[in-house]
Design a protein around this motif. Structure first.
Motif, PDB file in Angstrom:
ATOM      1  N   GLY A 209       0.753  -1.265  -0.136  1.00 35.54           N
ATOM      2  CA  GLY A 209       0.087   0.022   0.114  1.00 35.54           C
ATOM      3  C   GLY A 209       0.629   1.522   0.028  1.00 35.54           C
ATOM      4  O   GLY A 209       2.153   1.179   0.012  1.00 35.54           O
ATOM      5  N   PRO A 210      -0.020   2.385   0.146  1.00 36.04           N
ATOM      6  CA  PRO A 210       0.979   3.831   0.248  1.00 36.04           C
ATOM      7  C   PRO A 210       1.715   3.819   1.362  1.00 36.04           C
ATOM      8  O   PRO A 210       1.510   3.155   2.361  1.00 36.04           O
ATOM      9  N   PRO A 211       2.586   4.884   1.522  1.00 35.30           N
ATOM     10  CA  PRO A 211       3.585   4.920   2.675  1.00 35.30           C
ATOM     11  C   PRO A 211       2.971   5.751   3.520  1.00 35.30           C
ATOM     12  O   PRO A 211       3.537   6.660   4.119  1.00 35.30           O
ATOM     13  N   ASP A 212       1.816   5.364   4.103  1.00 36.77           N
ATOM     14  CA  ASP A 212       1.232   5.944   5.215  1.00 36.77           C
ATOM     15  C   ASP A 212       1.671   5.478   6.630  1.00 36.77           C
ATOM     16  O   ASP A 212       2.446   4.788   6.541  1.00 36.77           O
ATOM     17  N   GLU A 213       0.625   5.690   7.569  1.00 32.54           N
ATOM     18  CA  GLU A 213       0.990   5.206   8.805  1.00 32.54           C
ATOM     19  C   GLU A 213       1.259   3.773   8.846  1.00 32.54           C
ATOM     20  O   GLU A 213       2.030   3.063   9.483  1.00 32.54           O
ATOM     21  N   ILE A 214       0.126   2.837   8.384  1.00 29.73           N
ATOM     22  CA  ILE A 214       0.261   1.678   8.132  1.00 29.73           C
ATOM     23  C   ILE A 214       1.493   1.179   7.520  1.00 29.73           C
ATOM     24  O   ILE A 214       2.235   0.017   8.129  1.00 29.73           O
ATOM     25  N   GLY A 215       1.679   1.758   6.388  1.00 30.11           N
ATOM     26  CA  GLY A 215       2.931   1.415   5.595  1.00 30.11           C
ATOM     27  C   GLY A 215       4.344   1.706   6.484  1.00 30.11           C
ATOM     28  O   GLY A 215       5.231   0.763   6.399  1.00 30.11           O
ATOM     29  N   GLN A 216       4.177   2.693   7.387  1.00 28.15           N
ATOM     30  CA  GLN A 216       5.274   3.042   8.238  1.00 28.15           C
ATOM     31  C   GLN A 216       5.712   2.130   9.172  1.00 28.15           C
ATOM     32  O   GLN A 216       6.716   1.609   9.496  1.00 28.15           O
ATOM     33  N   LEU A 217       4.343   1.517   9.609  1.00 32.43           N
ATOM     34  CA  LEU A 217       4.262   0.457  10.710  1.00 32.43           C
ATOM     35  C   LEU A 217       4.842  -0.909  10.051  1.00 32.43           C
ATOM     36  O   LEU A 217       5.843  -1.428  10.876  1.00 32.43           O
ATOM     37  N   ALA A 218       4.315  -1.064   8.962  1.00 34.79           N
ATOM     38  CA  ALA A 218       5.006  -2.438   8.347  1.00 34.79           C
ATOM     39  C   ALA A 218       6.387  -2.415   8.283  1.00 34.79           C
ATOM     40  O   ALA A 218       7.370  -3.384   8.273  1.00 34.79           O
ATOM     41  N   GLY A 219       6.841  -1.194   7.652  1.00 38.28           N
ATOM     42  CA  GLY A 219       8.435  -1.140   7.479  1.00 38.28           C
ATOM     43  C   GLY A 219       9.040  -0.957   8.705  1.00 38.28           C
ATOM     44  O   GLY A 219      10.148  -1.761   8.808  1.00 38.28           O
ATOM     45  N   THR A 220       8.619  -0.532   9.737  1.00 40.88           N
ATOM     46  CA  THR A 220       9.268  -0.559  10.987  1.00 40.88           C
ATOM     47  C   THR A 220       9.483  -1.964  11.503  1.00 40.88           C
ATOM     48  O   THR A 220      10.248  -2.267  12.018  1.00 40.88           O
ATOM     49  N   PHE A 221       8.357  -2.709  11.501  1.00 38.98           N
ATOM     50  CA  PHE A 221       8.199  -4.068  11.798  1.00 38.98           C
ATOM     51  C   PHE A 221       9.148  -4.910  11.113  1.00 38.98           C
ATOM     52  O   PHE A 221       9.983  -5.866  11.568  1.00 38.98           O
TER      53      PHE A 221
END
Length: 461
Positions: A209-221
């Protein structure tokens, strides 16, 4: 209650409150505007009737017992409120006038009120009529509010039904949207659960998906998983090295202890062994005991290094230290040529005792593998921010396959370079150099010798 349901309920509650507020405002506005429009129409009718000449109270034709919405009802009262005349469509009914309304008309003020007549509501406008500035009577004009009430009832029904439909649709849409937004979090949860179950640190969250809050969470995880994987691998390597260290240490300790136990058995023989054999046995026991002491001391040094015990950080002059080490090397290797070259007048930052131990380990290693008549060279060089001490020998050298491992604990290459050591000397030297923010390297060529170089930071000027 899940986050998805809480979010959906929150969306629906906010929408319901918004629709309620809008509905109240819309209903109140329609009610006020419509009622005001009716009141203005009655006011215009009353003005027309009051100023018409001659005034005829029966200008409305038709008689009706029930009130019809398009009809206008007219009634004339005396100043004291007595009914003088009314239109035929009122039949036997009278348009009511409250006490407050009568008082207002006597003061020359018009009065508007809503009254119930025969289960119907009427909007009544009462206007005082003057003749030569004297109150001649009161003219009342009224219309039924049936259509008005029906319109408001229909509006209320539409607002309630429409709001319910919109809220239900919004609940469904919010449920779908919340599910789609939280789907990556579910994937993160599934990934974390799978990692915990299968100990598979190579798995990652698949997010497109887009680099939104969920994307940042997935990237951080995923970044955290990378770090956990590295930490897990390092832990596995440390545990493997520890197990190997314990096994090697046990083996190295068992060898001298086995020799000592065997020699003690010889000394306990009856009849006793010969005096010459007894002296040889005691000599072996002394040698093995010394070897055991050296091994234990080496293990203690490594244990302190692993525990992170800091070394002293002080200024150390290289020239006197190298001269001292050279003297000891000449005493230990009298049949070899010890050359000390280019002793730089440098001051480094480190621990003098630890640095001396490192140089003695390297010299002992060089003496061990340099044949009689060979040459060992000790030299120092000065760079911009560091000073280097190199120890070169003319021994058999180190095989290329062994070079990456010579600083590992208990590692020993072929027999020609192992001797009787336990394989801890170079590992200790590396740990001591690393603890002083230095670096130790080796260059070797099989058949021509090896050169070990220790680099340390200079004292700031």
């Amino acid at each position: 209650m899940s986050i998805r349901l809480r979010l959906t309920l929150l969306y629906s509650a906010i929408l319901a409150v918004t629709l309620l507020a809008l509905g109240v405002v819309l209903y109140w506005t329609v009610e006020r505007v419509t009622l005001g429009t009716l009141a203005d129409a009655l006011r215009d009718d009353a003005r027309t009737l009051a100023y018409s000449r001659p005034f005829r109270s029966d200008h409305e034709e038709g008689r009706s017992v029930r009130f019809a919405s398009p009809q206008t009802y007219v009634q004339a009262r005396a100043p004291d409120g007595t009914v003088l005349d009314r239109t035929p469509n009122l039949d036997t009914y009278e348009l009511p006038l409250s006490t407050d309304g009568l008082s207002a008309c006597r003061r020359g003020e018009a009065w508007t009120e809503v009254a119930a007549v025969d289960d119907s509501r009427l909007l009544i406008y009462s206007k005082p009529v003057f003749d030569d500035n004297q109150l001649a009577g009161i003219l009342q004009v009224a219309r039924s509010l049936n259509d008005y009430d029906q319109t408001l009832l229909t509006l209320r029904s539409l607002l309630v039904a429409g709001s319910l439909v919109v809220i239900v649709m919004a609940f469904g849409a919010g449920w779908v949207i919340a599910g789609a937004a939280l789907r990556p979090i579910h994937r993160i949860t599934d990934t974390a659960r799978a990692i915990g179950t299968h100990r598979d640190f190579e798995r990652r969250v698949q997010y497109t998906g887009p680099p939104d809050e969920i994307g940042q969470l997935a990237g951080t995880f995923n970044t955290m998983l990378d770090e956990l994987q590295d930490a897990h691998q390092q832990t596995e390597q440390s545990l493997h090295a520890q197990r190997r260290f314990v096994a090697d240490a046990s083996h190295e300790l068992r060898t001298p202890l086995t020799t000592i136990r065997g020699n003690l058995g010889l000394l306990q023989r009856r009849p006793p062994i010969a005096e010459e054999d007894r002296d040889a046995v005691i000599g072996d026991m002394v040698d093995e005991t010394n070897r055991l002491i050296r091994l234990v001391n080496d293990l203690l040094v490594l244990a302190r290094s692993d525990a992170g015990h800091p070394l002293r950080r002080e200024a150390v002059e290289l020239a006197p230290l190298i001269d001292d080490v050279c003297r000891q090397a000449r005493l230990l290797g009298a049949d070899r040529t010890i050359e000390c070259e280019n002793t730089a007048r440098a001051v480094v930052i480190g621990d003098r005792d630890a640095l001396k131990q490192v140089l003695l380990i390297l010299l002992d290693n060089a003496l061990k593998f340099t044949p009689a008549g060979g040459v060992i060279r000790i030299a120092s060089t000065l760079n911009t921010q560091t000073a280097a001490v190199s120890i070169a020998d003319t021994g058999p050298g180190i095989a290329p396959g062994d070079l990456p491992h010579i600083f590992e604990r208990f590692y020993r290459s072929d027999v020609s370079r192992t001797g009787a050591g336990a394989g801890l000397g170079l590992a200790i030297a590396k740990d001591l150099v690393d603890a002083q923010a230095g670096q130790i390297t080796v260059a070797s060529e099989a058949g021509r010798g090896s050169t070990f170089t220790v680099t340390l930071p200079l004292r700031p000027t």
